[in-house]
Structures are given as structure tokens and as C-alpha cells.
Scaffold this motif. Structure first.
Motif, short mmCIF file in Angstrom:
data_model
loop_
_atom_site.label_atom_id
_atom_site.label_comp_id
_atom_site.label_asym_id
_atom_site.label_seq_id
_atom_site.Cartn_x
_atom_site.Cartn_y
_atom_site.Cartn_z
N TRP A 1 0.82 -1.22 0.00
CA TRP A 1 0.00 0.00 0.00
C TRP A 1 0.85 1.26 0.00
N MET A 2 2.10 1.18 0.49
CA MET A 2 2.96 2.36 0.45
C MET A 2 3.39 2.70 -0.97
N LYS A 3 3.45 1.71 -1.86
CA LYS A 3 3.75 2.00 -3.27
C LYS A 3 2.65 2.88 -3.86
N TRP A 4 1.40 2.55 -3.58
CA TRP A 4 0.28 3.37 -4.04
C TRP A 4 0.34 4.75 -3.41
N ASP A 5 0.60 4.78 -2.12
CA ASP A 5 0.70 6.03 -1.37
C ASP A 5 1.76 6.94 -2.00
N MET A 6 2.94 6.40 -2.22
CA MET A 6 4.02 7.21 -2.77
C MET A 6 3.77 7.57 -4.24
#
Length: 186
Positions: free
Chosen positions: A145-150
Motif C-alpha cells: 500500500w505504500m507504493k500506491w501512497d508514494m
């Protein structure tokens, strides 16, 4: 260093940073509703930064029960993460007073991205020091989910530098409401 000492240090530094955020708020020019209304972007920037740091703190502590030890790499990655986090009161003040300035938004966005990258490094060092399946699974979920966030924040950064100055602030708000906070309850 034991995990409790590092956790206490992270807690203390983040608490100080979050306290400094409120101290950086401007006083109203007139002490009435109009004076407060004129500071709406200050309040928005403060709230955005406070809850973003709060969500980061919640994430950092979500796996503390799984951690048995920390390494020197973990300690130094925490120091780097806190270094970038210490810029938050400054960058928050810049976007609070210049919300529609693309360069100030970009600077805020760069700090947010550097904090996020250092958090990922922190998680990786925890996994290296505690190579259990539970931590590996937790980190895989986080990184997903941090990939989407970033990615959304990078789009906001691009927009701030090109056609929509407030792009970073709004992308941080969107990721906080749509990705970060909902993932706290899974």
C-alpha cells in the motif's frame, strides 16, 4: 539497544515535532471569526501534517509486539527518519502561508517522500534483525500500500511543479484518507 529504548526515543522526538507544529501556527490578525477564517489554510496544513505524522507513528508501533531486537541499522534508519520528520514544522509553515505556491508544496512533498522512504528502510532493518514470517508478511502488506501512497504523492509533486500548485497537499490528504488510515484497520 533494546527495542523499548528506541521506541521511547522515536515517541519522544515525534511528540516534540507534533508539538512544534501547533507552535508554528500564526495568530489571527483580528480576534473574531473573520480572523480565524483567514487562517483556514494554516489550520488545514497543521491538521494534515499532524494526522500524517500520527498515522506514521501508529504504523511504526503496529508491529512492536513482533519485534524482539533492533540492530544498529535500525537505530540509524530511525535517526534518518526522525531527521526528515524534523523538517515537518518548517515545511508545514511554508505551505500554511503559501499554500498555492508550487515550489513550497514541492518542498513539503519531497520531505514527505523522504520520510516515507526512510520508514521503508526502517521496516526492512527490523525484518533483517527479526527474520520471522509474521514481520515479513506485515512488511509486504505495508510496502504494497505504500507504493500506491508514494505513487499518488509523486503525481501530486508533479502537479505542484507544473499546473496545480496545491497538488502535494491534496495528494497527501487523499492518501491519508483513502490509503493510510483505512490500512490501520485491516
Amino acid at each position: 539497544m533494546d527495542k523499548e529504548r528506541l521506541g521511547a526515543f522515536i515517541d519522544a522526538v515525534l511528540a516534540i515535532i507534533m508539538t512544534i507544529l501547533i507552535l508554528e501556527l500564526e495568530k489571527p490578525k483580528s480576534f473574531d471569526w473573520q480572523g480565524l477564517w483567514e487562517l483556514r489554510m494554516n489550520f488545514f496544513a497543521y491538521g494534515l501534517s499532524f494526522f500524517w505524522l500520527g498515522a506514521m507513528w501508529v504504523n511504526l508501533h503496529a508491529s512492536s509486539h513482533l519485534i524482539k531486537k533492533v540492530s544498529q541499522k535500525t537505530v540509524w534508519s530511525a535517526i534518518v527518519m526522525l531527521f526528515f520528520s524534523s523538517f515537518f514544522p518548517y515545511t508545514t509553515q511554508l505551505i500554511a502561508t503559501h499554500f498555492n505556491n508550487g515550489v513550497m508544496q514541492a518542498f513539503y512533498g519531497i520531505i514527505v517522500l523522504l520520510i516515507s522512504l526512510s520508514v521503508i528502510c526502517y521496516y526492512r532493518t527490523l525484518e533483517e534483525a527479526n527474520p520471522t514470517e509474521a514481520i515479513r508478511a506485515l512488511n509486504l502488506g505495508r510496502i504494497s500500500w505504500m507504493k500506491w501512497d508514494m505513487g499518488i504523492k509523486l503525481i501530486g509533486l508533479f502537479l505542484s511543479l507544473t499546473i496545480f500548485p496545491a497538488g502535494v497537499g491534496l495528494s497527501v490528504l487523499i492518501t491519508l484518507l483513502v490509503i493510510v488510515i483505512p490500512n490501520q484497520f485491516r
